[in-house]
Design a protein around this motif. Structure first.
Motif, PDB file in Angstrom:
ATOM      1  N   VAL A  67      -0.211 -65.843  -3.373  1.00 10.77           N
ATOM      2  CA  VAL A  67      -0.850 -64.526  -3.233  1.00 10.77           C
ATOM      3  C   VAL A  67       0.099 -63.452  -3.755  1.00 10.77           C
ATOM      4  N   TYR A  68      -0.472 -62.299  -4.074  1.00 17.46           N
ATOM      5  CA  TYR A  68       0.355 -61.166  -4.468  1.00 17.46           C
ATOM      6  C   TYR A  68       1.047 -60.564  -3.254  1.00 17.46           C
ATOM      7  N   SER A  69       2.308 -60.203  -3.428  1.00 18.33           N
ATOM      8  CA  SER A  69       3.055 -59.542  -2.363  1.00 18.33           C
ATOM      9  C   SER A  69       2.889 -58.021  -2.461  1.00 18.33           C
ATOM     10  N   SER A 121      -0.152 -56.523 -13.782  1.00 21.19           N
ATOM     11  CA  SER A 121      -0.409 -57.951 -14.007  1.00 21.19           C
ATOM     12  C   SER A 121      -1.447 -58.535 -13.051  1.00 21.19           C
ATOM     13  N   GLY A 122      -2.223 -57.660 -12.396  1.00 17.33           N
ATOM     14  CA  GLY A 122      -3.320 -58.147 -11.567  1.00 17.33           C
ATOM     15  C   GLY A 122      -3.146 -57.808 -10.095  1.00 17.33           C
ATOM     16  N   GLY A 123      -4.199 -58.116  -9.347  1.00 17.31           N
ATOM     17  CA  GLY A 123      -4.152 -57.956  -7.905  1.00 17.31           C
ATOM     18  C   GLY A 123      -4.699 -56.635  -7.411  1.00 17.31           C
ATOM     19  N   PRO A 124      -4.980 -56.584  -6.110  1.00 20.56           N
ATOM     20  CA  PRO A 124      -5.502 -55.357  -5.500  1.00 20.56           C
ATOM     21  C   PRO A 124      -4.494 -54.221  -5.580  1.00 20.56           C
ATOM     22  N   LYS A 125      -5.008 -53.000  -5.586  1.00 20.99           N
ATOM     23  CA  LYS A 125      -4.143 -51.813  -5.611  1.00 20.99           C
ATOM     24  C   LYS A 125      -3.986 -51.206  -4.219  1.00 20.99           C
ATOM     25  N   ASP A 126      -4.382 -51.964  -3.201  1.00 19.36           N
ATOM     26  CA  ASP A 126      -4.349 -51.518  -1.804  1.00 19.36           C
ATOM     27  C   ASP A 126      -3.333 -52.368  -1.038  1.00 19.36           C
ATOM     28  N   GLU A 127      -2.271 -51.715  -0.573  1.00 15.15           N
ATOM     29  CA  GLU A 127      -1.194 -52.446   0.117  1.00 15.15           C
ATOM     30  C   GLU A 127      -1.703 -53.218   1.325  1.00 15.15           C
ATOM     31  N   ARG A 128      -2.787 -52.744   1.938  1.00 12.42           N
ATOM     32  CA  ARG A 128      -3.290 -53.377   3.161  1.00 12.42           C
ATOM     33  C   ARG A 128      -3.802 -54.799   2.932  1.00 12.42           C
ATOM     34  N   VAL A 129      -4.182 -55.134   1.713  1.00 12.82           N
ATOM     35  CA  VAL A 129      -4.679 -56.489   1.461  1.00 12.82           C
ATOM     36  C   VAL A 129      -3.688 -57.332   0.666  1.00 12.82           C
ATOM     37  N   LEU A 130      -2.495 -56.779   0.452  1.00 10.01           N
ATOM     38  CA  LEU A 130      -1.405 -57.556  -0.121  1.00 10.01           C
ATOM     39  C   LEU A 130      -0.599 -58.201   1.010  1.00 10.01           C
ATOM     40  N   TYR A 131       0.388 -59.012   0.671  1.00 11.25           N
ATOM     41  CA  TYR A 131       1.049 -59.843   1.672  1.00 11.25           C
ATOM     42  C   TYR A 131       2.551 -59.588   1.753  1.00 11.25           C
ATOM     43  N   THR A 132       3.065 -59.824   2.940  1.00 12.43           N
ATOM     44  CA  THR A 132       4.503 -59.963   3.171  1.00 12.43           C
ATOM     45  C   THR A 132       4.732 -61.348   3.764  1.00 12.43           C
ATOM     46  N   GLU A 133       5.969 -61.806   3.765  1.00 12.35           N
ATOM     47  CA  GLU A 133       6.266 -63.096   4.385  1.00 12.35           C
ATOM     48  C   GLU A 133       5.932 -63.056   5.875  1.00 12.35           C
ATOM     49  N   GLU A 134       6.189 -61.923   6.514  1.00 10.43           N
ATOM     50  CA  GLU A 134       5.909 -61.803   7.954  1.00 10.43           C
ATOM     51  C   GLU A 134       4.396 -61.916   8.221  1.00 10.43           C
ATOM     52  N   ILE A 154       5.587 -74.054   8.598  1.00 13.87           N
ATOM     53  CA  ILE A 154       5.801 -73.571   7.235  1.00 13.87           C
ATOM     54  C   ILE A 154       6.996 -74.329   6.666  1.00 13.87           C
ATOM     55  N   GLU A 155       6.719 -75.187   5.711  1.00 15.64           N
ATOM     56  CA  GLU A 155       7.768 -76.038   5.145  1.00 15.64           C
ATOM     57  C   GLU A 155       8.550 -75.311   4.053  1.00 15.64           C
ATOM     58  N   TRP A 156       7.878 -74.376   3.393  1.00 18.73           N
ATOM     59  CA  TRP A 156       8.518 -73.677   2.287  1.00 18.73           C
ATOM     60  C   TRP A 156       7.796 -72.372   2.048  1.00 18.73           C
ATOM     61  N   MET A 157       8.529 -71.290   1.931  1.00 22.68           N
ATOM     62  CA  MET A 157       7.947 -69.977   1.628  1.00 22.68           C
ATOM     63  C   MET A 157       8.943 -69.193   0.794  1.00 22.68           C
ATOM     64  N   LYS A 158       8.438 -68.559  -0.266  1.00 20.08           N
ATOM     65  CA  LYS A 158       9.340 -67.785  -1.114  1.00 20.08           C
ATOM     66  C   LYS A 158       8.572 -66.685  -1.830  1.00 20.08           C
ATOM     67  N   GLU A 159       9.148 -65.490  -1.824  1.00 27.24           N
ATOM     68  CA  GLU A 159       8.641 -64.417  -2.668  1.00 27.24           C
ATOM     69  C   GLU A 159       9.436 -64.437  -3.966  1.00 27.24           C
ATOM     70  N   LEU A 160       8.728 -64.385  -5.081  1.00 27.01           N
ATOM     71  CA  LEU A 160       9.410 -64.466  -6.363  1.00 27.01           C
ATOM     72  C   LEU A 160       8.604 -63.794  -7.461  1.00 27.01           C
ATOM     73  N   GLU A 161       9.273 -63.510  -8.560  1.00 24.59           N
ATOM     74  CA  GLU A 161       8.598 -62.985  -9.733  1.00 24.59           C
ATOM     75  C   GLU A 161       8.198 -64.144 -10.620  1.00 24.59           C
ATOM     76  N   LYS A 203       4.274 -60.327 -15.800  1.00 24.38           N
ATOM     77  CA  LYS A 203       5.203 -60.596 -14.701  1.00 24.38           C
ATOM     78  C   LYS A 203       4.642 -60.017 -13.399  1.00 24.38           C
ATOM     79  N   ALA A 204       4.642 -60.856 -12.362  1.00 26.06           N
ATOM     80  CA  ALA A 204       4.010 -60.470 -11.098  1.00 26.06           C
ATOM     81  C   ALA A 204       4.869 -60.916  -9.926  1.00 26.06           C
ATOM     82  N   MET A 205       4.759 -60.168  -8.826  1.00 23.36           N
ATOM     83  CA  MET A 205       5.456 -60.518  -7.583  1.00 23.36           C
ATOM     84  C   MET A 205       4.475 -61.251  -6.662  1.00 23.36           C
ATOM     85  N   VAL A 206       4.813 -62.492  -6.366  1.00 25.37           N
ATOM     86  CA  VAL A 206       3.926 -63.317  -5.546  1.00 25.37           C
ATOM     87  C   VAL A 206       4.713 -63.945  -4.396  1.00 25.37           C
TER      88      VAL A 206
END
Length: 198
Positions: free
Chosen positions: A134-136, A144-157, A168-175, A187-190
């Protein structure tokens, strides 16, 4: 939102391409085929790929035009998928039916996202895997895509909360460098996750 997606998927080309999401494909190759549920799978690129790899696939989406293109893609590839036309909040996922699930760019309002995740987790057998890309929130401002509303984007928390009931066996935010049709490109942050139902 249903009108938005019906209009987008009614475009002649497959707007996110016909190849599966790369992370989804990589993770699926590590699993033994069984039953898989794919909420909000749109034009069916991931569903069709899973079917090609021997999975019994159920996709759920409320877009009629998305379903039509998904079934055409499946036919072109010589596989069968089950594609249920339903709002995710109204669909009966069942209990301990599936061996795997994937949330690939599923961005829903906060008012319903928790319910959808929990229903999907409930539908997994113990040990069932969940694959997420998912997009962070750090995607905001990128083209590079994704919603423009922070409320429907994701954080690890946020994902840790949504995935309660799993390990959760593996989780990573990356470009990453996306090349998925004309709407996921550049290039996207997911955030990517692999989790296992307890």
């Amino acid at each position: 939102m249903k009108d938005f997606w019906n209009k987008r998927y009614s475009e002649r080309e497959f707007v996110y391409g016909i190849e599966p999401n790369r992370f989804f494909a990589e993770q699926l190759r590590t699993l033994k085929p069984g039953n898989i549920i794919l909420p909000a799978d749109g034009e069916g690129r991931n569903a069709v790929y899973a079917a090609e790899k021997g999975w019994n696939v159920t996709a759920v989406d409320y877009s009629k035009s998305g379903k039509e293109k998904a079934l055409k893609l499946a036919s072109d590839k010589g596989v069968e998928i089950s594609y249920e036309l339903s709002d995710l909040t109204e669909y009966t996922f069942g209990t301990e039916v599936y061996d795997a699930a994937a949330f690939i760019y599923v961005h829903l309002p906060r008012s319903i996202i928790k319910k959808v995740y929990q229903n999907v987790i409930q539908s997994l057998r113990p040990g069932g895997r969940i694959i997420v890309e998912v997009y962070s929130t750090n995607q905001l401002g990128r083209e590079s895509g994704g919603p423009k509303d922070e409320r429907v984007l994701y954080t690890e928390e946020k994902l840790q909360d949504l995935l309660s009931g799993t390990n959760i066996e593996w989780m990573k935010e990356l470009e990453v460098d996306l090349s998925e049709g004309k709407y996921h490109i550049g290039k996207a942050m997911v955030i990517r996750v692999v989790a296992k139902k307890i």
